[in-house]
Scaffold this active site. Structure first.
Site, PDB file in Angstrom:
ATOM      1  N   HIS A 241     109.694  61.590  93.307  1.00  0.00           N
ATOM      2  CA  HIS A 241     108.980  60.303  92.589  1.00  0.00           C
ATOM      3  C   HIS A 241     107.954  59.867  93.609  1.00  0.00           C
ATOM      4  O   HIS A 241     107.309  59.110  92.935  1.00  0.00           O
ATOM      5  CB  HIS A 241     110.068  59.576  92.028  1.00  0.00           C
ATOM      6  CG  HIS A 241     110.827  58.551  93.239  1.00  0.00           C
ATOM      7  ND1 HIS A 241     111.923  59.123  93.692  1.00  0.00           N
ATOM      8  CD2 HIS A 241     110.340  57.624  93.717  1.00  0.00           C
ATOM      9  CE1 HIS A 241     112.300  58.272  94.546  1.00  0.00           C
ATOM     10  NE2 HIS A 241     111.565  57.429  94.623  1.00  0.00           N
TER      11      HIS A 241
ATOM     12  N   ASP B  80     114.608  65.897  92.489  1.00  0.00           N
ATOM     13  CA  ASP B  80     113.827  64.801  93.092  1.00  0.00           C
ATOM     14  C   ASP B  80     113.456  64.804  94.327  1.00  0.00           C
ATOM     15  O   ASP B  80     113.395  63.991  95.420  1.00  0.00           O
ATOM     16  CB  ASP B  80     114.414  63.376  93.008  1.00  0.00           C
ATOM     17  CG  ASP B  80     113.596  62.235  92.968  1.00  0.00           C
ATOM     18  OD1 ASP B  80     112.343  62.354  93.200  1.00  0.00           O
ATOM     19  OD2 ASP B  80     113.903  61.047  92.910  1.00  0.00           O
TER      20      ASP B  80
ATOM     21  N   SER C  53     112.324  54.972  99.737  1.00  0.00           N
ATOM     22  CA  SER C  53     112.329  56.469  99.051  1.00  0.00           C
ATOM     23  C   SER C  53     111.931  57.337  99.916  1.00  0.00           C
ATOM     24  O   SER C  53     110.616  57.303 100.373  1.00  0.00           O
ATOM     25  CB  SER C  53     111.851  56.187  97.606  1.00  0.00           C
ATOM     26  OG  SER C  53     112.614  55.443  96.572  1.00  0.00           O
TER      27      SER C  53
END
Length: 348
Positions: free
Chosen positions: A84, A115, A198
């Site tokens: 992402h 992911d 992230s």
């Protein structure tokens, strides 16, 4: 990544956390007074050493739509991050720790089901510091963790906490660049994870990466605000498995995730409520086919877990392992049936 926080949107039950009891008056002698600073200084020294060893391996990744973090995977310029974070981009700007210059990078491969993605520096500089990845199977609740990355664009930031739980199966919300993956065996941590973290590193006090910071929980009572101290990281075993395949061939053929070998769609009962998942097709020679499942069957249970939606099927399979056997309950022509299925492996 920025803009927009990736957050777990489902409601979570919050459990209390208390500190250890304070020392009694009788225990507060001179030996206790001299021991405490020594222990504190040693822990601080451990923190500083881990940060000095690992932070140079954590980078900031910028795309046309935002930024996130990444971890230097090898000395060839490969950097592992979240899918992402890269989104649909194929070119990136990467800033190494404690550097203001940006280096060009391109996409090696992305695997949204877990992911994870790998990007590669176009001209890797000398002295790259690949991170050391630990054995996430040995992670224990209570271990001290440090989360490293670029929260809110603040590069080379570090927060600290503990491992709050292991083996979590978490489904990401879709949108904002998130693939909406369901990921098993995630590490839950109390270290603060914010937008921009992230793709960064969750590290133990041995200086080993035990996970990639991926998402934080949201407290619905705070109108979508982050639930303090509830973050999740993809475990290092998943990271190395997926990254090695992406670097080798640009795709993933062995995810390590359990699969039935079917494509499905939602199924609604007579009251128009979710009542299972209907099999659209069955992979020839796959686990479901070998167990006698057919297109048109409606799966209602995996083991003891009720299946009402496609997401509940994905979540149930994420907690199982390839090669394990499970009982699938399904309906065919209105009759309930069961089949024992030896699960296969989800590929790309």
């Amino acid at each position: 990544m920025l803009p927009g926080a990736l957050a777990l949107c489902s409601a979570l039950a919050l459990s209390g956390c208390t500190s250890g009891s304070s020392s009694s008056a009788s225990a507060a002698g001179s030996s206790g007074a001299t021991a405490t600073p020594s222990v504190t200084n040693q822990l601080q020294d451990d923190y500083e050493k881990v940060i000095a060893d690992v932070l140079p391996s954590v980078v900031q990744i910028t795309t046309g739509s935002g930024l996130g973090s990444g971890i230097v995977y090898d000395d060839k310029g490969d950097i592992v991050t979240n899918a992402h974070v890269v989104g649909s981009a194929t070119t990136f700007q990467v800033s190494l720790a404690n550097s203001t210059s940006q280096l060009a990078a391109t996409l090696v491969g992305s695997y949204p089901d877990d992911d994870l993605a790998v990007v590669r520096l176009s001209s890797p500089p000398g002295g790259l510091r690949p991170a050391v990845f630990g054995d996430s199977g040995k992670v224990e609740v209570g271990q001290i963790t440090l989360a490293m990355g670029s929260p809110l664009g603040l590069s080379s930031s570090v927060t600290q906490g503990i491992v709050s739980a292991t083996g979590r199966t978490v489904t990401e919300p879709q949108g904002g660049g998130s693939p909406g993956a369901t990921i098993g065996n995630m590490v839950q941590t109390s270290a603060a994870i914010n937008p921009g973290n992230s793709g960064g590193a969750l590290v133990n006090l041995s200086g080993q990466v035990i996970g990639i910071n991926t998402l934080a929980a949201v407290d619905p009572e705070l109108n979508g605000g982050a639930a303090t101290g509830i973050g999740f990281a993809i475990p290092s075993a998943t990271i190395t498995n997926i990254a090695d395949q992406l670097i080798s061939s640009g795709k993933v053929t062995n995810s390590g995730r359990a699969a039935l070998g079917v494509t499905v769609q939602p199924y609604y009962g007579g009251t128009y409520q979710p009542a299972g998942v209907a099999i659209v097709s069955v992979s020839a020679g796959g686990p479901a086919a070998a167990a006698g499942l057919q297109a048109g069957d409606v799966i209602t249970q995996i083991g003891s877990t009720q299946i009402t939606t496609v997401n509940s099927l994905t979540t149930a399979l994420a907690s199982l392992s390839p090669g394990s056997k499970t009982t699938v309950t399904y309906t065919r022509a209105g009759a309930s049936k069961t089949a024992e299925v030896t699960l296969g492996t989800l590929g790309s």
